[in-house]
Design a protein around this motif. Structure first.
Motif, mmCIF file in Angstrom:
data_model
loop_
_atom_site.group_PDB
_atom_site.id
_atom_site.type_symbol
_atom_site.label_atom_id
_atom_site.label_comp_id
_atom_site.label_asym_id
_atom_site.label_seq_id
_atom_site.Cartn_x
_atom_site.Cartn_y
_atom_site.Cartn_z
ATOM 1 N N GLY A 253 0.811 -1.205 0.000
ATOM 2 C CA GLY A 253 0.000 0.000 0.000
ATOM 3 C C GLY A 253 0.846 1.256 0.000
ATOM 4 O O GLY A 253 0.437 2.307 -0.502
ATOM 5 N N VAL A 254 2.041 1.127 0.548
ATOM 6 C CA VAL A 254 2.954 2.250 0.641
ATOM 7 C C VAL A 254 3.178 2.875 -0.732
ATOM 8 O O VAL A 254 3.245 4.093 -0.879
ATOM 9 N N VAL A 255 3.263 2.040 -1.754
ATOM 10 C CA VAL A 255 3.563 2.539 -3.096
ATOM 11 C C VAL A 255 2.614 3.672 -3.479
ATOM 12 O O VAL A 255 3.035 4.732 -3.908
ATOM 13 N N LEU A 257 0.307 5.148 -1.341
ATOM 14 C CA LEU A 257 0.133 6.139 -0.285
ATOM 15 C C LEU A 257 1.276 7.148 -0.273
ATOM 16 O O LEU A 257 1.074 8.337 -0.014
ATOM 17 N N GLU A 258 2.465 6.688 -0.559
ATOM 18 C CA GLU A 258 3.616 7.593 -0.591
ATOM 19 C C GLU A 258 3.431 8.647 -1.672
ATOM 20 O O GLU A 258 3.829 9.798 -1.508
ATOM 21 N N GLU A 259 2.784 8.236 -2.732
ATOM 22 C CA GLU A 259 2.500 9.173 -3.810
ATOM 23 C C GLU A 259 1.506 10.232 -3.310
ATOM 24 O O GLU A 259 1.694 11.425 -3.531
ATOM 25 N N VAL A 260 0.497 9.779 -2.592
ATOM 26 C CA VAL A 260 -0.520 10.706 -2.092
ATOM 27 C C VAL A 260 0.076 11.717 -1.114
ATOM 28 O O VAL A 260 -0.271 12.882 -1.110
ATOM 29 N N PHE A 261 0.997 11.242 -0.266
ATOM 30 C CA PHE A 261 1.534 12.106 0.788
ATOM 31 C C PHE A 261 2.933 12.667 0.470
ATOM 32 O O PHE A 261 3.612 13.159 1.356
ATOM 33 N N PHE A 262 3.345 12.540 -0.757
ATOM 34 C CA PHE A 262 4.701 13.002 -1.128
ATOM 35 C C PHE A 262 5.741 12.481 -0.177
ATOM 36 O O PHE A 262 6.534 13.215 0.385
ATOM 37 N N TRP A 263 5.669 11.216 0.080
ATOM 38 C CA TRP A 263 6.581 10.609 1.057
ATOM 39 C C TRP A 263 7.689 9.905 0.269
ATOM 40 O O TRP A 263 7.425 8.931 -0.440
ATOM 41 N N PRO A 264 8.894 10.393 0.308
ATOM 42 C CA PRO A 264 9.947 9.875 -0.580
ATOM 43 C C PRO A 264 10.499 8.544 -0.096
ATOM 44 O O PRO A 264 11.673 8.446 0.283
ATOM 45 N N GLY A 265 9.697 7.525 -0.128
ATOM 46 C CA GLY A 265 10.151 6.203 0.316
ATOM 47 C C GLY A 265 10.351 5.281 -0.860
ATOM 48 O O GLY A 265 10.446 5.704 -2.020
ATOM 49 N N ILE A 266 10.352 3.992 -0.554
ATOM 50 C CA ILE A 266 10.664 3.023 -1.600
ATOM 51 C C ILE A 266 9.516 2.884 -2.592
ATOM 52 O O ILE A 266 9.712 2.528 -3.752
ATOM 53 N N GLY A 267 8.329 3.248 -2.152
ATOM 54 C CA GLY A 267 7.176 3.166 -3.041
ATOM 55 C C GLY A 267 7.321 4.147 -4.194
ATOM 56 O O GLY A 267 7.169 3.786 -5.368
ATOM 57 N N ARG A 268 7.626 5.408 -3.856
ATOM 58 C CA ARG A 268 7.781 6.411 -4.915
ATOM 59 C C ARG A 268 8.988 6.075 -5.773
ATOM 60 O O ARG A 268 8.983 6.289 -6.982
ATOM 61 N N LEU A 269 10.005 5.529 -5.108
ATOM 62 C CA LEU A 269 11.210 5.153 -5.855
ATOM 63 C C LEU A 269 10.844 4.122 -6.920
ATOM 64 O O LEU A 269 11.272 4.225 -8.080
ATOM 65 N N THR A 270 10.024 3.148 -6.527
ATOM 66 C CA THR A 270 9.640 2.099 -7.470
ATOM 67 C C THR A 270 8.853 2.696 -8.635
ATOM 68 O O THR A 270 9.100 2.366 -9.796
ATOM 69 N N LEU A 271 7.923 3.585 -8.300
ATOM 70 C CA LEU A 271 7.125 4.196 -9.370
ATOM 71 C C LEU A 271 8.027 4.944 -10.352
ATOM 72 O O LEU A 271 7.895 4.790 -11.574
ATOM 73 N N THR A 272 8.935 5.734 -9.800
ATOM 74 C CA THR A 272 9.862 6.469 -10.657
ATOM 75 C C THR A 272 10.634 5.502 -11.538
ATOM 76 O O THR A 272 10.798 5.718 -12.736
ATOM 77 N N ALA A 273 11.118 4.440 -10.914
ATOM 78 C CA ALA A 273 11.928 3.467 -11.642
ATOM 79 C C ALA A 273 11.137 2.863 -12.794
ATOM 80 O O ALA A 273 11.650 2.738 -13.910
ATOM 81 N N ILE A 274 9.889 2.527 -12.524
ATOM 82 C CA ILE A 274 9.091 1.907 -13.587
ATOM 83 C C ILE A 274 8.843 2.901 -14.721
ATOM 84 O O ILE A 274 8.999 2.574 -15.896
ATOM 85 N N GLN A 275 8.506 4.144 -14.312
ATOM 86 C CA GLN A 275 8.219 5.138 -15.344
ATOM 87 C C GLN A 275 9.416 5.382 -16.244
ATOM 88 O O GLN A 275 9.270 5.598 -17.440
#
Ligand SMILES: Nc1ncnc2c1ncn2[C@@H]1O[C@H](COP(=O)(O)OP(=O)(O)O)[C@@H](O)[C@H]1O
Ligand code: SF4
Ligand code: SF4
Ligand SMILES: [Mg+2]
Lengths: 317, 724
Positions: A253-255, A257-275
């Motif tokens: 869920g972090v993936v 939720l981190e996007e929603v809260f601008f939380w620079p964790g591994i979830g956002r990192l993964t999204l960036t990586a995929i994009q």
């Protein structure tokens, strides 16, 4: 017990191996060419080929795979294409932030759900139980990010109690960090509460109808002792697995939720990586998340064994 | 036990005991407990009245659902919602418990009135040590320190005969055997020296040998503490061996109360007579057990007249219309009965017809239908990384590799002829069920041969086995397991016919109806789902299901163990009738010796995976005996209070089948053990008579026929118990 631990660790090693295979296969099947992503649409055939060669992407797949696994074993996950930094370093920086969020969320969930579940079970089919069950139903039906948005709307936008997002390191500014942690952690915690509570309630109901509970009452034990000493300790055993499972779920869920809260964790990192088709980074993220998933489940089993003497001393008599 | 009764009889005559007072200890008056569910309220305890003096034992008997446990739990005010006590008084030591607050009740429960529950497996909290569970009871009611409570707990474990109490106190329940757990429950019950113990089926879940020990223990504890006991049981044998007087319950009412001897000699209520008659006694032969047809009425839908009228052989028009009779004294006797004809009826004669030689002769001249030779089934033991292989460092130096097995069945041979019933008896865990499953290839045999009509079952491929299933069926203790809960029973039975090409379409439907009628249900039952049937009816459906494919052999694994005596008798009669009609054979597994005696032609007594004795019923149940058979028989409580029993109590419990004793498997517990030869030489299963009667024991036939030595052995063991 000892044998059991060894067997589980062996099992995890095999699973991890399978995960590396899958991670590798999936990222290689992914549409999109890395060199193209890096050089942009105007790149020439030659420059693309040159970059492919430089990145080692023209070698046979199995060579690439072994190279990668060998690196993994030494703690080297390769270079991120997008950031130009070692993948390990990128993950090491983001992972603790995500863990902070997921652990806090799980703790909030446990602290809320177990007492609520017990309370609902003890007052079965009465107002508190029905309210809690309804809440659980809503909670389970709602995706985590929706909880996030609801929380932002209520506590950040309407009441202006907390910031809508962002992250501050606790080592730099503890209060500011906690201030920003509250909303995302509670949002996630709430989403998890519903499920754990439902599990606690049904487990507790089952235990409360057990023969040994009847005997405890017949021995003159008070309701408090019956519920807390006799029933809860038994009821919580199956809930532990659920908590561990929910922790893993939280991590998934972090993936979002981190996007929603601008939380620079591994979830956002993964999204960036995929994009950005950043293959080494995607692979690294998959491996780390899978590892966390496995470790939390393993921990659940150990806890389970710790709480259940039949397993603790089980096996041979 | 009889000494105990005599003593109590004196109390009743007014001889003052140390704590005796005029008023009874417990006086229940018009107790009424209802359960309010969706439909009509269910009155599980309907104006129940009885009294109990100090030191006395009262039995409460009746079929399941009669309201025994609800009555008992009402006394302790332990009725859960939606139940409620709606009337009456429970006067305990001069005070009405129904007037007390919940807090006052908590001080009484476990302290002055204690409960010993039925199921030793589920009544102890699995995550607390047995010590914690005893200690918390003591600390709850007595003002003692932790360490004093611990001492007291150890003492109470000692008292109930748990060896090494001081070490075992910190063990968890799963580390104890069933019998030992029941002892723990007895220890908890007696830990605060209560005035009244309510024992709810305390031995129902136990083997006869363990049951005998627990009953003796209860009696001994009761005598020591002068405790009154309310003994709830559906086993009239247990009642006959333990109680001073008895209450019989039916459909929420007490229908008879009587002194023990009167109850058995001259029952006053037809229901009591029927209950007594439906027990297959170990030492009598019947062609057919008299049964109590039908079932107890639904408590929410009672008949308008006497509740028992629909099943009563003496019912008249007056019974059916006059409302439910009240419990009243009968003539000048001390018995009370709820029957309008109680005064006129003479129920002192059993309706069971003893038929000394009524057993059908089996023709054993031809080929057997079924033959088992040297069957072995080993399960691998342990679940380590190495599987069943264990490294042992015992010898020092290099570890040695050792394979460990549970020898569940170890070299078992027997045969079954057409129309014959062969029984397997023995304590739980002796391998009976494993034999059943292995001979049908539901489990793969480790070694040995099994022939069905000459076909080597042990050699057949799975396809051939499947078609043989048509000839060999199995019925389990729990009929649930074979009946798909989501299908109406007609479909379940019809499906079996289709699968084996017996019948389809209209013919199938017709035969399903016939079969259901054959097993005593109606053809309309075909459209009902399994859960709509009672336990006994489900077992009937399971029998119809097994019969659907017209098998030649049915393996019955404890088919009546979960049923009430009355229903049990119906099912046993049904099995017998079907056999008389179709010449079918049964392999009948049971731990109930009376049942085996009643239904089997030949029987194998099993101990630790081996056959200790095999032969015709008459031979096995009379001298010469294998010492194990002898002790099993002696442990059965007879439903006759005047019978003197000289029980042979076995020391210890069944050894682990992983490490069976050397030599004779029974040598660790055998009261007749000769000496070293029993420890070193495995006795052969040898013929001891003409009719294929075989016993596995080193004793001579004369020694196996002698009974004096048992009594001597028992006396000795009694002395050793007293001296320590
Ligand atoms: N699947 C199994 N795995 C290991 N041990 C088993 C298994 N099934 C039965 N046993 C063991 O085999 C022995 C005989 O069991 P069983 O046939 O069930 O006896 P019974 O029918 O007399 O109760 C017991 O010690 C039991 O623990
Ligand atoms: S009252 Fe009538 S029906 Fe009832 S038990 Fe007596 S004889 Fe039978
Ligand atoms: S062989 Fe020995 S130990 Fe075994 S039953 Fe016979 S006398 Fe007892
Ligand atoms: Mg069994």
């Amino acid at each position: 017990m000892y044998n059991y631990v060894i067997r589980r660790v062996g099992f995890m090693a095999v699973t991890l191996f399978l995960v590396t295979l899958i991670a590798f296969a999936v990222t290689n099947i992914l549409p999109g060419n890395v060199a193209l992503v890096i050089l942009g649409p105007n790149a020439t055939e030659e420059s693309l080929a040159a970059l492919q060669a430089q990145l080692g992407l023209n070698r046979p797949l199995y060579v690439q795979y072994f190279d990668w696994v060998l690196g993994l074993l030494q703690g080297d996950m390769g270079q991120s294409l997008r950031f130009g930094e070692p993948v390990a370093a990128l993950i090491a920086e983001r992972l603790p932030r995500s863990l902070l969020l997921a652990v806090t969320a799980t703790l909030i969930a446990v602290a809320l759900s177990i007492p609520l579940g017990v309370y609902a079970a003890v007052n079965q089919n009465e107002a508190p139980d029905l309210t809690a069950s309804m809440f659980a139903f809503v909670g389970i039906s709602m995706p985590i990010f929706l909880w996030g948005l609801v929380f932002i709307l209520i506590f950040a936008v309407w009441f202006n109690l907390f910031p809508t997002g962002g992250y501050v390191s606790p080592t730099e500014d503890l209060v500011g960090s906690l201030h920003r942690l509250v909303l995302p952690a509670s949002a996630m915690g709430f989403a998890l509460t519903a499920y754990i509570m439902r599990m606690t309630r049904s487990s507790m109901l089952e235990v409360l109808s057990a023969e040994y509970i009847k005997l405890a009452r017949a021995k003159g034990m008070s309701q408090r002792v019956v519920v807390l000493r006799h029933a809860l300790k038994n009821a919580v055993i199956p809930v532990i697995t659920v908590i561990a499972f929910q922790f893993s779920y939280a991590f998934g869920g972090v993936v979002v939720l981190e996007e929603v809260f601008f939380w620079p964790g591994i979830g956002r990192l993964t999204l960036t990586a995929i994009q950005s088709r950043d293959i080494p980074l995607i692979q690294g993220c998959i491996i780390v998340v899978a590892l966390i998933y496995m470790i939390s489940n393993f921990a659940a089993d150990l806890l389970y064994a710790y709480f259940d003497p039949r397993i603790r001393y089980g096996g041979e008599e | 036990m009889s000494a105990q009764r005599a003593e109590n009889a004196e109390h009743a005559d007014g001889v003052e005991g140390p704590t005796d007072s005029e008023a009874p200890l417990l006086d229940v008056r018009g107790l009424r407990t209802e359960f309010r569910t969706e439909g009509d309220p269910v009155v599980a305890s309907n104006g129940v009245s009885f009294s109990l003096d100090r030191g006395e034992t009262m039995g409460l008997v009746g079929e399941s659902g009669a309201g025994k446990s609800v009555t008992a739990r009402s006394i302790m005010r332990l009725i859960d919602t939606p139940g409620e006590i709606t009337g009456g008084e429970v006067v305990f030591d001069g005070e009405d418990l129904l007037e007390k607050s919940e807090k006052q009740m908590r001080d009484i429960r476990g302290n002055r009135i204690a409960m010993i529950p039925q199921d030793p497996m589920s009544s102890l909290n699995p995550v607390m040590t047995v010590g914690e569970q005893i200690i918390e009871t003591i600390r709850r009611h007595q003002d003692v320190s932790k360490s004093e409570a611990r001492e007291l707990a150890i003492e109470s474990m000692d008292d109930v005969g748990i060896p090494d109490a001081a070490e075992r106190i910190d063990d968890y329940p799963h580390e104890f055997s069933g019998g030992m757990r029941q002892r723990v429950l007895v220890a908890i019950g007696f830990s605060c020296e209560p005035d009244l113990i309510i024992a709810d089926e305390p031995t129902t879940a136990l083997d006869v040998t363990t049951q005998a020990k627990i009953l003796d223990l209860l009696n001994e504890m009761q005598e020591r503490e002068n405790t009154a006991v309310l003994m709830i049981t559906h086993n009239l044998g247990v009642v006959a061996q333990t109680c001073d007087h008895v209450g019989v319950m039916y459909a929420g009412n007490l229908v008879e109360t009587a002194e023990l001897e009167d109850l058995f000699e001259r029952p006053r209520h037809p229901y009591t007579r029927a209950l007594i008659d439906s027990i297959p006694e170990v030492d009598s032969e019947y062609d057919e057990l008299p049964t109590l047809d039908g079932a107890m009425p639904d408590l929410s839908d009672l008949p308008s007249g006497c509740n028992f009228a629909p099943r009563c052989p003496h019912a008249t028009e007056a019974c059916r219309t006059g409302g439910d009779p009240a419990l009243e004294s009968v003539g000048d006797s001390t018995s009370r009965a709820a029957c309008i004809h109680a005064e006129d009826l003479d129920l002192s004669e059993s309706t069971a017809v003893e038929a000394g030689s009524g057993r059908r002769e089996i023709d054993r001249s031809g080929e057997p239908l079924f033959e088992v030779r040297n069957l072995k089934k080993y399960f691998s033991a342990g679940d380590g990384v190495l599987g069943n292989v264990r490294l042992s460092w015992d010898g020092g130096g290099l570890p040695s590799v050792e394979r460990r097995y549970v020898k569940a069945v170890d070299d078992v041979s027997f045969d079954i002829y057409p129309g014959e019933t062969v029984g397997l008896v023995g304590e739980s865990g002796c391998g009976k069920s494993t034999v059943a499953r292995t001979v049908l290839r539901l489990l793969e045999p480790t070694d040995g041969e099994v022939y069905f009509e000459g076909e080597p079952i042990h050699d057949l491929g799975s396809g051939a086995i499947r078609s043989l299933r048509r000839e060999m069926q199995i019925i389990f203790q729990d009929p649930h397991s074979s009946l798909n809960p989501r299908k109406p029973v007609g479909r379940i039975i019809g499906r079996a016919m289709e699968r084996h090409d017996i019948a389809t379409g209209e013919e199938k439907r017709e035969r399903v109806g016939e079969l259901l009628e054959r097993v005593g249900l109606s053809a309309e039952a075909a459209s009902k789902y399994p859960h709509e049937f009672s336990g006994g009816q489900q077992q009937r459906v399971a029998i119809a299901h097994a019969l659907a494919v017209e098998p030649k052999l049915i393996v019955c694994d404890e088919p009546v163990s979960a049923l009430d005596v009355s229903v049990q008798a119906q099912i046993l009669n049904l099995l017998n009738e079907i056999q008389a009609e179709t010449d079918i054979s049964y392999l009948f597994i049971s731990h109930n010796i009376g049942v085996v005696r009643h239904i089997c032609d030949r029987v194998a007594v099993m101990y630790l995976g081996k056959i200790a004795e095999f032969g015709r019923i008459g031979d096995v149940f009379s001298a010469p005996f294998h010492p194990y058979t002898e002790s099993l028989l002696s442990a059965v409580p007879h439903a006759n209070p005047n019978r003197k029993t000289d029980r042979i109590l076995l020391e210890g419990s069944v050894p682990s089948p992983i490490d069976p004793p050397s030599g004779c498997p029974f040598q660790t517990r055998c009261p007749k053990k000769i000496g070293e030869v029993c420890e070193t030489d495995v006795p052969e299963l040898e013929d001891v008579g003409d009719d294929d009667h075989r016993i596995s024991c080193h004793l001579s036939i004369e020694e196996m026929s002698e009974r004096d030595s048992f009594i001597r052995a028992e006396r000795q063991s009694a002395e050793t118990v007293e001296s320590d």
